[in-house]
Design an enzyme around this catalytic site. Structure first.
Site, PDB file in Angstrom:
ATOM      1  CB  CYS A  23      11.811 115.605  73.411  1.00  0.00           C
ATOM      2  SG  CYS A  23      12.734 116.679  73.196  1.00  0.00           S
ATOM      3  CG  ASN A  24      14.158 114.957  79.061  1.00  0.00           C
ATOM      4  OD1 ASN A  24      12.889 114.764  80.709  1.00  0.00           O
ATOM      5  ND2 ASN A  24      15.069 114.452  79.166  1.00  0.00           N
ATOM      6  CB  THR A  25      11.919 120.214  75.809  1.00  0.00           C
ATOM      7  OG1 THR A  25      12.843 120.492  75.896  1.00  0.00           O
ATOM      8  CG2 THR A  25      10.758 121.365  74.905  1.00  0.00           C
ATOM      9  CG  ASP A  76      15.188 114.636  71.099  1.00  0.00           C
ATOM     10  OD1 ASP A  76      15.030 114.490  71.747  1.00  0.00           O
ATOM     11  OD2 ASP A  76      16.788 115.071  70.368  1.00  0.00           O
ATOM     12  CB  SER A  77      13.677 118.849  69.468  1.00  0.00           C
ATOM     13  OG  SER A  77      15.016 118.818  70.573  1.00  0.00           O
ATOM     14  CD  GLU A 103      21.191 119.204  67.904  1.00  0.00           C
ATOM     15  OE1 GLU A 103      20.833 118.340  67.160  1.00  0.00           O
ATOM     16  OE2 GLU A 103      20.274 118.396  68.096  1.00  0.00           O
ATOM     17  CB  CYS A 149      17.710 117.641  78.479  1.00  0.00           C
ATOM     18  SG  CYS A 149      18.740 118.195  76.675  1.00  0.00           S
ATOM     19  CB  THR A 150      17.063 112.691  74.876  1.00  0.00           C
ATOM     20  OG1 THR A 150      16.427 114.467  74.233  1.00  0.00           O
ATOM     21  CG2 THR A 150      15.502 111.724  76.115  1.00  0.00           C
ATOM     22  CG  HIS A 151      20.279 117.465  73.234  1.00  0.00           C
ATOM     23  ND1 HIS A 151      19.361 116.871  73.021  1.00  0.00           N
ATOM     24  CD2 HIS A 151      21.139 116.935  71.906  1.00  0.00           C
ATOM     25  CE1 HIS A 151      18.893 117.524  71.892  1.00  0.00           C
ATOM     26  NE2 HIS A 151      19.629 117.791  70.670  1.00  0.00           N
ATOM     27  CE1 TYR A 184      12.061 121.296  67.447  1.00  0.00           C
ATOM     28  CE2 TYR A 184      10.295 120.080  68.861  1.00  0.00           C
ATOM     29  CZ  TYR A 184      10.603 120.580  67.382  1.00  0.00           C
ATOM     30  OH  TYR A 184      10.319 119.560  66.325  1.00  0.00           O
ATOM     31  N   GLY A 185      13.858 123.958  73.440  1.00  0.00           N
ATOM     32  CA  GLY A 185      13.827 124.629  74.914  1.00  0.00           C
ATOM     33  C   GLY A 185      13.626 125.618  74.585  1.00  0.00           C
TER      34      GLY A 185
END
Lengths: 278, 278
Positions: free
Chosen positions: A73-75, A10-11, A154, A187-189, A42-43
């Site tokens: 990570c979706n991005t 993931d980012s 983050e 978004c995995t966040h 990254y997005g």
């Protein structure tokens, strides 16, 4: 072969939201996770940059002998899934978008108003919309980028009025104007702020792709006879910037288990000069 | 030669805060500005990445015939000023940190408690502290990274309770525990939230490096006989992602002037493959 670990990447720390679901469904599977916390988010980055970073991380995980790559990570999935599959044809690679899209398409109909939220890159790529419509073209879909959520998460700014106000800033008008009844956390966040969203919009149905991806992982491992049959006692978590917030989040996941967690700070200069090892 | 433009660059729109001060002090100077809005924020990135991006932008500006480079970004100045000076020895290059450090050292004494805020990279590099102490070793300095300010500002979330709460999140304890009386805005984005800070901490003296840098620009141009002697009617603003917020901010600066503003969206793929033109 089958007792080798699964490589997650993931980012940043968002991909960690997949891990509890994996532990519940596939308790024998060992994990190597890479979070690119030093270069997150990254997005909002250029596609060529995201692709370059993803190759570096995939090279690193394959060099660490993983049996499968999971793009948590979706991005990265939006922009590089097919590039990664082409570059690494000998290892199964699972992206996070398709399993959730299939779930949406199979379980909802045209009476629903479905919202998809994600980073700028994910939303601009229309990957969720294209993927969902490929399974069911008869759905009402709306999307909205929410670029400030990832930096806040983050930074660990979550159980906080700053986060609640930010959720309202992006979602109030989006949800009420479009009469959204179902929200895809693209978004995995975002599962990390699921409680904030549920608190602010009670009754909204939430679809969490980090939950849906587990069934795809299980299916892919089963069909390739790669399911682990040994218990394991150690998972390894690499981060390019081993922040307190990253460590705390992993401790919260594994705190009550007997799984040993190994943290490793990864020097970016080394990553940037790594060679493919596949 | 002397009527060529000055090249400004920043990781995003923060460097724009220098422009009104330049227009007031040096009204004949024409500007080419590059904001790397697609890859912002730089402040949490690896040094090698920041250096690489900075070379790309400097190459581009030099190719556009600028007479001077102004690094209107604390993160880039902290990490790459000497690399840039070495790589481009034939053009004057001014960084944002030194002029403000000199101002602090010259105007304050040991009775003051001086706070410096900036991105993670700027603060971790201790560039302000080292620079100020090199001029005056008898000062009380404190520093604090505030990583969420830049993403919020780039998103235009400024005149908003989200920003006020974020300022308090980072600064309340920092200012009160250390009895800070003077605050250096060690990131060119931060003048855009100067009013929020002044509202929350009345009486706090603010030092704004984007104001201090202008005297250095004037001095360097004067000594090299590079001051423009012609009025100009056009400035050019490049952004790697020409966001509404970027355009609005520039419109606000030039709205009441007769200066024509040209906006150009810059394709990152092109930038990433550009060659040095000096």
């Amino acid at each position: 072969m089958k007792n080798r670990p699964i490589g997650f990447f993931d980012s940043g720390l968002g991909g960690l939201t997949c891990i509890p679901h994996l532990m519940q469904e596939l308790p024998n599977e060992r994990i190597i996770y890479f979070g690119d916390t030093a270069r997150t988010p990254y997005g909002s980055k250029a596609i060529s940059t995201i692709r370059n970073f993803s190759y570096q991380i995939a090279d690193f995980l394959i060099h660490n002998d993983v049996k499968m790559l999971v793009i948590a990570c979706n991005t990265i999935t939006s922009t590089c899934l097919y590039d990664l599959k082409e570059k690494y044809p000998h290892i199964p690679i699972i992206g996070i978008i398709d399993p959730a899209s299939k779930k949406v398409a199979d379980s909802l109909d045209s009476s629903h108003h479905i919202g998809i939220i994600g980073t700028k890159v994910t939303i601009n790529h229309k990957t969720y919309i294209d993927s969902i419509l490929s399974y069911n073209s008869n759905l009402n879909l709306y999307d909205k980028p929410c670029p400030i959520f990832v930096p806040l998460i983050e930074e660990g700014i979550i159980n906080n009025e700053i986060m609640n106000l930010s959720v309202k800033y992006y979602l109030d008008d989006f949800i009420f104007s479009n009469q959204i009844d179902t929200l895809v956390l693209g978004c995995t966040h975002y599962p990390l702020i699921r409680k904030n969203i549920e608190y602010l919009y009670p009754g909204l149905k939430i679809i969490d792709p980090s939950q849906e991806i587990i069934a795809s992982i299980k299916k892919a491992l089963t069909s390739r006879k790669l399911l682990s049959d040994m218990p394991y006692f150690e998972n390894t978590f690499y981060a390019s910037d081993l922040s307190e917030n990253f460590i705390n989040m992993i401790d919260a996941i594994f705190g009550n288990t007997n799984v040993k967690v190994v943290f490793k700070n990864f020097d970016l200069e080394e990553l940037e000069h790594s060679k493919a090892a596949d």
